[in-house]
Write a protein that holds these residues in place. Structure first.
Motif, short mmCIF file in Angstrom:
data_model
loop_
_atom_site.label_atom_id
_atom_site.label_comp_id
_atom_site.label_asym_id
_atom_site.label_seq_id
_atom_site.Cartn_x
_atom_site.Cartn_y
_atom_site.Cartn_z
N LEU A 142 -1.09 -49.72 4.89
CA LEU A 142 -2.25 -49.50 4.52
C LEU A 142 -3.39 -50.15 5.50
O LEU A 142 -3.03 -50.97 5.94
N THR A 143 -4.40 -49.24 5.76
CA THR A 143 -5.41 -50.15 6.43
C THR A 143 -6.06 -51.23 5.76
O THR A 143 -5.84 -51.28 4.39
N ALA A 144 -6.92 -52.11 6.39
CA ALA A 144 -7.42 -53.31 5.47
C ALA A 144 -8.20 -52.69 4.47
O ALA A 144 -8.33 -53.27 3.41
N ALA A 184 2.11 -56.58 -2.40
CA ALA A 184 1.15 -56.90 -1.44
C ALA A 184 1.03 -58.02 -0.57
O ALA A 184 0.94 -58.19 0.63
N ALA A 185 1.24 -59.02 -1.38
CA ALA A 185 0.91 -60.46 -1.05
C ALA A 185 2.31 -61.08 -0.34
O ALA A 185 2.33 -61.46 0.72
N VAL A 186 3.72 -60.51 -0.94
CA VAL A 186 4.73 -61.04 -0.60
C VAL A 186 5.71 -59.92 0.26
O VAL A 186 6.44 -60.44 0.94
N GLY A 187 5.51 -58.79 0.00
CA GLY A 187 6.37 -57.82 0.46
C GLY A 187 7.79 -57.82 0.21
O GLY A 187 8.69 -57.74 1.02
N THR A 294 2.25 -55.58 4.19
CA THR A 294 2.50 -57.26 4.21
C THR A 294 2.53 -57.61 5.70
O THR A 294 1.88 -58.54 6.11
N ALA A 295 3.66 -57.04 6.26
CA ALA A 295 4.04 -57.49 7.61
C ALA A 295 3.03 -57.16 8.56
O ALA A 295 2.43 -58.11 9.46
N ARG A 310 10.34 -65.10 7.76
CA ARG A 310 10.96 -65.93 6.77
C ARG A 310 10.25 -65.19 5.20
O ARG A 310 11.06 -65.02 4.30
N VAL A 311 8.88 -64.79 5.30
CA VAL A 311 8.49 -64.28 3.85
C VAL A 311 9.11 -62.88 3.73
O VAL A 311 9.66 -62.73 2.57
N LEU A 312 9.49 -62.13 4.74
CA LEU A 312 10.23 -60.87 4.44
C LEU A 312 11.56 -60.82 4.16
O LEU A 312 12.06 -59.80 3.67
N GLY A 313 12.26 -62.08 4.60
CA GLY A 313 13.64 -62.18 4.46
C GLY A 313 14.61 -61.59 5.47
O GLY A 313 15.56 -61.29 5.22
N HIS A 314 14.00 -61.36 6.83
CA HIS A 314 14.87 -60.88 7.72
C HIS A 314 15.44 -61.96 8.47
O HIS A 314 15.09 -63.05 8.58
#
Length: 347
Positions: A142-144, A184-187, A294-295, A310-314
Motif C-alpha cells: 500500500l502507498t503511505a 501492518a506494523a510487524v508484517g 511493512t517491508a 529480523r522483523v519479517l523472519g527471513h
C-alpha cells in the motif's frame, strides 16, 4: 474450514495423490494425455524445488514466489545447452514460466478442495506472467496514504464504543483492530498470526514483545510499537474475554464461537476494516500484501536492512528484494535529504 479439518500431508504425498488423479482423468479421456504429462511434470518439479518433506499447508505466497523464481532460473531440459548461462537471467522462456504458474494454480485449487490446504497460497503470489520476459512482481504494498487510511481505521475501531445492539460474544471490533495493526506494523505471515498464543506476548524493560514462532522452527522476538501494544492490552482485558468460552485457553485470536481464528478468516477481517476507510484512500489488500507494506515502508524510511530482515523472519537478506516495492515520490524524497548535501532549502 477450520484448521482441524486440514489434512497435513507433505508436499510429496500431495503431489503423489494429485498425479494419480491426473492419470485417472487421462485414462478416462477427461484430460488429454499431453496435458496430463505437463501437469505431472510440473508438480513433480514443484516438489523438487519446494522440498518434498515439508507440509503443504505450511507453504505461503512467499514460498511459492520462491519456487517460481527458482524454476525461472532452472536449466531448460529441452535445450542441449540448458538455456542462458547461470547468472545471465532466467533460463526458462516466458511461456514456460507462465505454464508452470498455471500448473501450480491447478494443483493448489485441487489441494484446497481435497482439504490439504486451508488457504490457497496462490492467492498471495506476487509474480505474474507478462507477454515478454516471463514472470514479474506485481506491486502489493500500500502507498503511505492507503496504509495510513487502513491503520487509522483500525485505531478508530479500537477506540469506538461497543455496539450495544450486538451480543457480547459478537463484538469483535478490538480483535479486528488488533489483527490489522499487527499485520501492518510487524508484517507476520498469516500462519504466524493465527498460531499466536497469549503467552507469546511479554514485557521486558517496559517494552511489549511478540515472540513469533516462524518457519523452520525459528523464533524471533519483535518489539511492538506503543500504539499496537496499547490495543493489545485492551483486547486482552476486554475483547478476548468477551469471546473466550474456555475452548482455546492459549489462543490469542478467537472467533465469535470461541475457537482459534482460522487463517481463512483473516482476509474477511481486513475487508471489514477497509470498509471504514475513505474511498479515496482505499485499496484492497491481502495479509501477504500487508507484509509487503511493512517491508516496503520500513526500508523506505532507511531502517537498517538487517533489522527489517529480523522483523519479517527471513534467513537471508536477499529475500527482502521480493518484498521491496517502489513507492510514488520516494526517489525525490531521498534526494531532498541527500546525506552528502544536507536537506535542500525549501525555497
Amino acid at each position: 474450514m477450520r484448521p482441524s479439518d486440514v489434512e497435513r500431508v507433505t508436499v510429496c504425498e500431495a503431489v503423489g495423490r494429485y498425479t494419480e488423479m491426473i492419470r485417472a482423468k487421462a485414462a478416462t479421456g477427461a484430460l488429454a494425455a499431453s496435458t496430463a504429462e505437463v501437469y505431472i511434470r510440473d508438480v513433480h518439479t514443484f516438489a523438487e524445488l519446494a522440498g518434498g518433506e515439508g507440509v503443504l499447508d505450511d507453504l505461503d505466497g512467499a514460498d511459492v514466489d520462491e519456487v517460481l523464481l527458482r524454476f525461472a532460473h532452472k536449466p531448460d531440459g529441452r535445450r542441449r545447452d540448458g538455456g542462458p548461462p547461470a547468472g545471465a537471467g532466467p533460463r526458462q522462456s516466458g511461456s514456460s514460466q507462465a505454464r508452470f504458474l498455471r500448473s501450480l494454480s491447478a494443483f493448489f485449487r485441487y489441494a484446497a478442495v481435497a482439504g490439504w490446504v486451508q488457504l490457497n497460497p496462490m492467492e498471495a503470489v506476487t509474480l505474474r506472467p507478462k507477454v515478454r520476459g516471463g514472470l514479474r512482481a506485481e506491486r502489493r504494498a500500500l502507498t503511505a496514504e492507503q496504509a495510513d487510511g487502513l491503520v487509522g481505521a483500525a485505531r478508530g475501531l479500537a477506540e469506538a464504543a461497543p455496539d450495544p445492539a450486538r451480543r457480547r460474544d459478537q463484538r469483535t471490533e478490538l480483535r479486528d483492530a488488533l489483527i490489522v495493526l499487527l499485520l501492518a506494523a510487524v508484517g507476520p505471515r498469516v500462519s504466524e498470526l493465527t498460531r499466536a498464543d497469549v503467552e507469546d506476548f511479554y514485557v521486558n524493560g517496559g517494552v511489549r514483545y511478540w515472540r513469533i514462532f516462524g518457519k523452520g522452527g525459528r523464533t524471533r522476538d519483535v518489539p511492538l510499537p506503543g500504539a499496537v501494544a496499547r490495543v493489545l492490552e485492551v483486547y486482552l482485558a476486554e475483547g478476548r474475554r468477551a469471546l473466550d468460552r474456555g475452548r482455546e485457553p492459549k489462543a490469542l485470536l478467537l472467533s465469535w464461537r470461541g475457537r482459534r481464528l482460522a487463517r481463512g478468516d483473516v482476509q474477511g477481517v481486513i475487508d471489514r476494516v477497509l470498509e471504514r476507510v475513505d474511498p479515496r484512500a482505499r485499496r484492497g489488500v491481502t495479509p501477504h500484501g500487508l507484509r509487503h507494506t511493512t517491508a516496503t515502508h520500513l526500508l523506505a524510511a532507511a531502517t537498517d536492512m538487517d533489522a527489517v530482515r529480523r522483523v519479517l523472519g527471513h534467513s537471508d537478506l536477499s529475500t527482502l528484494g521480493r518484498y521491496r516495492d517502489e513507492l510514488p515520490g520516494e526517489l525525490e524524497a531521498a534526494m531532498r535529504v541527500h546525506p552528502l548535501l544536507g536537506r535542500d532549502d525549501p525555497g
